[in-house]
Design a protein around this motif. Structure first.
Motif, PDB file in Angstrom:
ATOM      1  N   ALA A   1     -26.977   9.793  27.846  1.00  0.00           N
ATOM      2  CA  ALA A   1     -27.845  10.961  27.658  1.00  0.00           C
ATOM      3  C   ALA A   1     -27.269  11.892  26.592  1.00  0.00           C
ATOM      4  N   LEU A   2     -25.971  12.119  26.632  1.00  0.00           N
ATOM      5  CA  LEU A   2     -25.339  12.996  25.634  1.00  0.00           C
ATOM      6  C   LEU A   2     -25.367  12.356  24.246  1.00  0.00           C
ATOM      7  N   THR A   3     -25.227  11.040  24.182  1.00  0.00           N
ATOM      8  CA  THR A   3     -25.321  10.357  22.888  1.00  0.00           C
ATOM      9  C   THR A   3     -26.688  10.595  22.264  1.00  0.00           C
ATOM     10  N   ALA A   4     -27.732  10.542  23.078  1.00  0.00           N
ATOM     11  CA  ALA A   4     -29.087  10.776  22.575  1.00  0.00           C
ATOM     12  C   ALA A   4     -29.282  12.196  22.074  1.00  0.00           C
ATOM     13  N   CYS A   5     -28.414  13.117  22.502  1.00  0.00           N
ATOM     14  CA  CYS A   5     -28.538  14.532  22.114  1.00  0.00           C
ATOM     15  C   CYS A   5     -27.536  14.964  21.042  1.00  0.00           C
ATOM     16  N   LEU A   6     -26.733  14.041  20.549  1.00  0.00           N
ATOM     17  CA  LEU A   6     -25.670  14.412  19.608  1.00  0.00           C
ATOM     18  C   LEU A   6     -26.212  14.997  18.300  1.00  0.00           C
ATOM     19  N   PRO A   7     -25.503  15.971  17.723  1.00  0.00           N
ATOM     20  CA  PRO A   7     -25.853  16.429  16.369  1.00  0.00           C
ATOM     21  C   PRO A   7     -25.439  15.369  15.352  1.00  0.00           C
ATOM     22  N   THR A   8     -26.174  15.261  14.279  1.00  0.00           N
ATOM     23  CA  THR A   8     -25.862  14.276  13.250  1.00  0.00           C
ATOM     24  C   THR A   8     -24.874  14.852  12.235  1.00  0.00           C
ATOM     25  N   ARG A   9     -24.439  14.022  11.319  1.00  0.00           N
ATOM     26  CA  ARG A   9     -23.507  14.463  10.283  1.00  0.00           C
ATOM     27  C   ARG A   9     -24.148  15.547   9.414  1.00  0.00           C
ATOM     28  N   ALA A  10     -25.467  15.460   9.215  1.00  0.00           N
ATOM     29  CA  ALA A  10     -26.159  16.461   8.404  1.00  0.00           C
ATOM     30  C   ALA A  10     -26.101  17.844   9.042  1.00  0.00           C
ATOM     31  N   VAL A  11     -25.931  17.887  10.359  1.00  0.00           N
ATOM     32  CA  VAL A  11     -25.892  19.163  11.084  1.00  0.00           C
ATOM     33  C   VAL A  11     -24.459  19.614  11.354  1.00  0.00           C
ATOM     34  N   ALA A  12     -23.628  18.690  11.828  1.00  0.00           N
ATOM     35  CA  ALA A  12     -22.284  19.058  12.285  1.00  0.00           C
ATOM     36  C   ALA A  12     -21.164  18.576  11.382  1.00  0.00           C
ATOM     37  N   GLY A  13     -21.488  17.855  10.311  1.00  0.00           N
ATOM     38  CA  GLY A  13     -20.446  17.362   9.433  1.00  0.00           C
ATOM     39  C   GLY A  13     -19.620  16.272  10.089  1.00  0.00           C
TER      40      GLY A  13
ATOM     41  N   VAL B   1     -25.715  -0.295  14.761  1.00  0.00           N
ATOM     42  CA  VAL B   1     -24.483   0.191  14.137  1.00  0.00           C
ATOM     43  C   VAL B   1     -24.695   0.602  12.685  1.00  0.00           C
ATOM     44  N   THR B   2     -25.589  -0.077  11.957  1.00  0.00           N
ATOM     45  CA  THR B   2     -25.816   0.307  10.564  1.00  0.00           C
ATOM     46  C   THR B   2     -26.540   1.654  10.488  1.00  0.00           C
ATOM     47  N   VAL B   3     -27.466   1.891  11.406  1.00  0.00           N
ATOM     48  CA  VAL B   3     -28.163   3.180  11.452  1.00  0.00           C
ATOM     49  C   VAL B   3     -27.192   4.287  11.857  1.00  0.00           C
ATOM     50  N   LEU B   4     -26.390   4.032  12.879  1.00  0.00           N
ATOM     51  CA  LEU B   4     -25.427   5.031  13.337  1.00  0.00           C
ATOM     52  C   LEU B   4     -24.389   5.332  12.265  1.00  0.00           C
ATOM     53  N   ALA B   5     -24.029   4.323  11.473  1.00  0.00           N
ATOM     54  CA  ALA B   5     -23.077   4.549  10.385  1.00  0.00           C
ATOM     55  C   ALA B   5     -23.634   5.548   9.380  1.00  0.00           C
ATOM     56  N   ARG B   6     -24.930   5.452   9.081  1.00  0.00           N
ATOM     57  CA  ARG B   6     -25.543   6.394   8.135  1.00  0.00           C
ATOM     58  C   ARG B   6     -25.698   7.776   8.763  1.00  0.00           C
ATOM     59  N   VAL B   7     -26.097   7.815  10.029  1.00  0.00           N
ATOM     60  CA  VAL B   7     -26.387   9.085  10.694  1.00  0.00           C
ATOM     61  C   VAL B   7     -25.122   9.887  10.976  1.00  0.00           C
ATOM     62  N   PHE B   8     -24.044   9.193  11.367  1.00  0.00           N
ATOM     63  CA  PHE B   8     -22.833   9.903  11.806  1.00  0.00           C
ATOM     64  C   PHE B   8     -21.683   9.870  10.805  1.00  0.00           C
ATOM     65  N   TYR B   9     -21.712   8.899   9.880  1.00  0.00           N
ATOM     66  CA  TYR B   9     -20.577   8.772   8.963  1.00  0.00           C
ATOM     67  C   TYR B   9     -20.979   8.814   7.495  1.00  0.00           C
ATOM     68  N   GLY B  10     -22.258   9.017   7.216  1.00  0.00           N
ATOM     69  CA  GLY B  10     -22.688   9.244   5.848  1.00  0.00           C
ATOM     70  C   GLY B  10     -23.208   8.061   5.081  1.00  0.00           C
ATOM     71  N   GLY B  11     -23.104   6.861   5.609  1.00  0.00           N
ATOM     72  CA  GLY B  11     -23.602   5.685   4.915  1.00  0.00           C
ATOM     73  C   GLY B  11     -22.556   5.048   4.039  1.00  0.00           C
ATOM     74  N   GLY B  12     -22.819   3.815   3.610  1.00  0.00           N
ATOM     75  CA  GLY B  12     -21.893   3.087   2.765  1.00  0.00           C
ATOM     76  C   GLY B  12     -21.013   2.148   3.568  1.00  0.00           C
ATOM     77  N   GLU B  13     -20.279   1.287   2.853  1.00  0.00           N
ATOM     78  CA  GLU B  13     -19.444   0.283   3.498  1.00  0.00           C
ATOM     79  C   GLU B  13     -18.354   0.918   4.359  1.00  0.00           C
ATOM     80  N   ARG B  14     -17.754   1.994   3.877  1.00  0.00           N
ATOM     81  CA  ARG B  14     -16.697   2.656   4.644  1.00  0.00           C
ATOM     82  C   ARG B  14     -17.251   3.212   5.952  1.00  0.00           C
ATOM     83  N   SER B  15     -18.458   3.735   5.911  1.00  0.00           N
ATOM     84  CA  SER B  15     -19.065   4.290   7.116  1.00  0.00           C
ATOM     85  C   SER B  15     -19.325   3.200   8.159  1.00  0.00           C
TER      86      SER B  15
END
Length: 413
Positions: A83-95, A22-36
């Motif tokens: 499978a689709l989760t493994a293929c998701l675009p990250t926040r850096a790509v899709a915002g 969850v901490t890695v996913l928070a950075r990858v999909f929500y930008g990092g930080g406590e709020r993420s």
């Protein structure tokens, strides 16, 4: 039967994997930080609420069209979601869209998982030799812990193998891809399973329930209420008495994070060891006496054990955690067959959805958070144990009035 018994590995693999990452996913999909991190955890909680809906939809489908078909659908959806989760675009790509896509797939996954466990338990109960139902159904609970251990091992290996930069770039995708592959293999195995003999008998006689949900809520509502009570204690004893314990020990300073995670592994092994024993004992002595005995233990011991674990040193913390794991594991083992046996086979999946799965949603997902809040409000380490004790005390009268359902003592419904 073996394929059905190990199927719950995938459910708990995904559940545990998300929490470990969850901490890695928070950075990858929500930008990092406590709020993420809060957003990632909130997404987990929101998706959890989709489980009862999935249980209802797939439960009705399974009562009308067969257990095998319902389990095939749930596993296919779980495979696709991972499978689709493994293929998701990250926040850096899709915002921000990336975070919404992750939440959507978590909801799809939770929907499928909602009908997974009930379908597996019903299939095992209906396919087992009557005198071995408790043992066979308990294997689904044991397999759940195996899934959690596999997720822990895969998570640790992934973190050790990839550099921090590679982990956030693409390494996080590997565990989800492994999960999708595991789910796909189980789907292939399920495609070769025979249908439940009890369902086939009803189908041949032409007396399948036209409205299984309505019948479960009406003519068999007593089973729904008993199933709700049994699953309520099972959920809170697991999520507070097992899952929350490592965080509790770290928060109270009883041990560090590494030791606490190691303890959680030992607790999982305890659950795996206790589960088949309790299931077999329920076949020999009945569901009702075992459930009453375990419920009394749950009403007394957790309130005493939590303060001991917090202030008694590492060895007492280990002993207390193992006792709580034994209580939770034994309860889940007996509850698997006991809840399924509350219903006639014509409405079994729908009844389990109304009773067992709804209780899990209410007493499972938010109970660790409530346990943490209870300590802050009371200032006492006993508070999480008191939560378990309160539910156990409420369930004992239900069990006392519950008829015995083990085939050794009574004809099955």
């Amino acid at each position: 039967m073996a394929i059905a018994a190990i199927s719950t590995v995938v459910e708990w693999y995904d559940f545990t994997l998300y929490l470990y990452f969850v901490t890695v996913l928070a950075r990858v999909f929500y930008g990092g930080g406590e709020r993420s991190l809060a957003l990632a955890l909130a997404g987990f909680a929101i998706a959890y609420l989709m489980r009862p809906l999935g249980a209802l939809v797939l439960g009705v489908y399974g009562d009308r069209h067969g257990r095998r078909r319902a389990m095939m659908v749930s596993m296919a959806v779980m495979t696709l979601a991972m499978a689709l989760t493994a293929c998701l675009p990250t926040r850096a790509v899709a915002g921000p869209l990336a975070g919404w896509l992750l939440l959507a797939l978590r909801c799809v996954m939770a929907f499928a998982v909602g009908g997974e466990y009930t379908g597996v338990v019903a299939y095992l109960v209906e396919g087992a030799v009557p005198g071995r139902r408790g043992l066979v159904a308990s294997l689904a609970s044991a397999a759940s812990e195996v899934g959690a251990l596999v997720a822990a091992a895969v998570s640790a290996a992934t973190v050790l193998w990839f550099s921090p930069a590679a982990l956030e770039t693409w390494g996080w995708r590997v565990p989800f891809a492994i999960g999708a592959g595991l789910a796909g293999m189980i789907w292939v195995g399920r495609s070769r399973m025979a249908e439940s003999p009890e369902f086939l008998a009803h189908e041949a006689q032409g007396d399948l329930a036209a409205h299984p949900l309505g019948r479960a809520a009406g003519a068999e509502r007593a089973g729904v209420l008993r199933g709700f009570g049994i699953s309520a204690l099972g959920s809170i004893s697991y999520y507070v008495g097992i899952s929350y314990v490592p965080a509790f020990l770290v928060a109270t300073g009883a041990m560090g994070e590494g030791a606490a995670l190691g303890l959680s592994t030992l607790a999982a092994l305890m659950v795996i060891a206790v589960t088949p024993i309790a299931g077999a004992l329920s076949d020999r002595y009945g569901r009702r006496p075992l459930l009453i005995g375990i419920a009394i233990a749950a009403a007394v011991m957790p309130t005493l054990l939590f303060p001991v674990m917090a202030h008694g040193g590492i060895m007492l913390a280990l002993g207390g955690a193992l006792v709580l794991a034994a209580i939770g594991g034994a309860w889940s083992a007996v509850a698997a067959s006991a809840t399924a046996e509350q219903f006639s086979s014509r409405v079994r999946l729908s009844g389990l959805a109304l009773g067992a799965t709804s209780a899990t949603a209410l007493f499972g997902g938010v109970s660790p958070w409530l346990a943490h809040v209870s300590i802050a409000l009371t200032g006492g380490a006993w508070a999480p144990g008191a939560m378990i004790a309160a539910v156990a005390a409420a369930v004992v009268p239900i069990l006392w009035m519950m008829p015995e359902t083990a085939p050794r003592f009574v004809e099955p419904l």
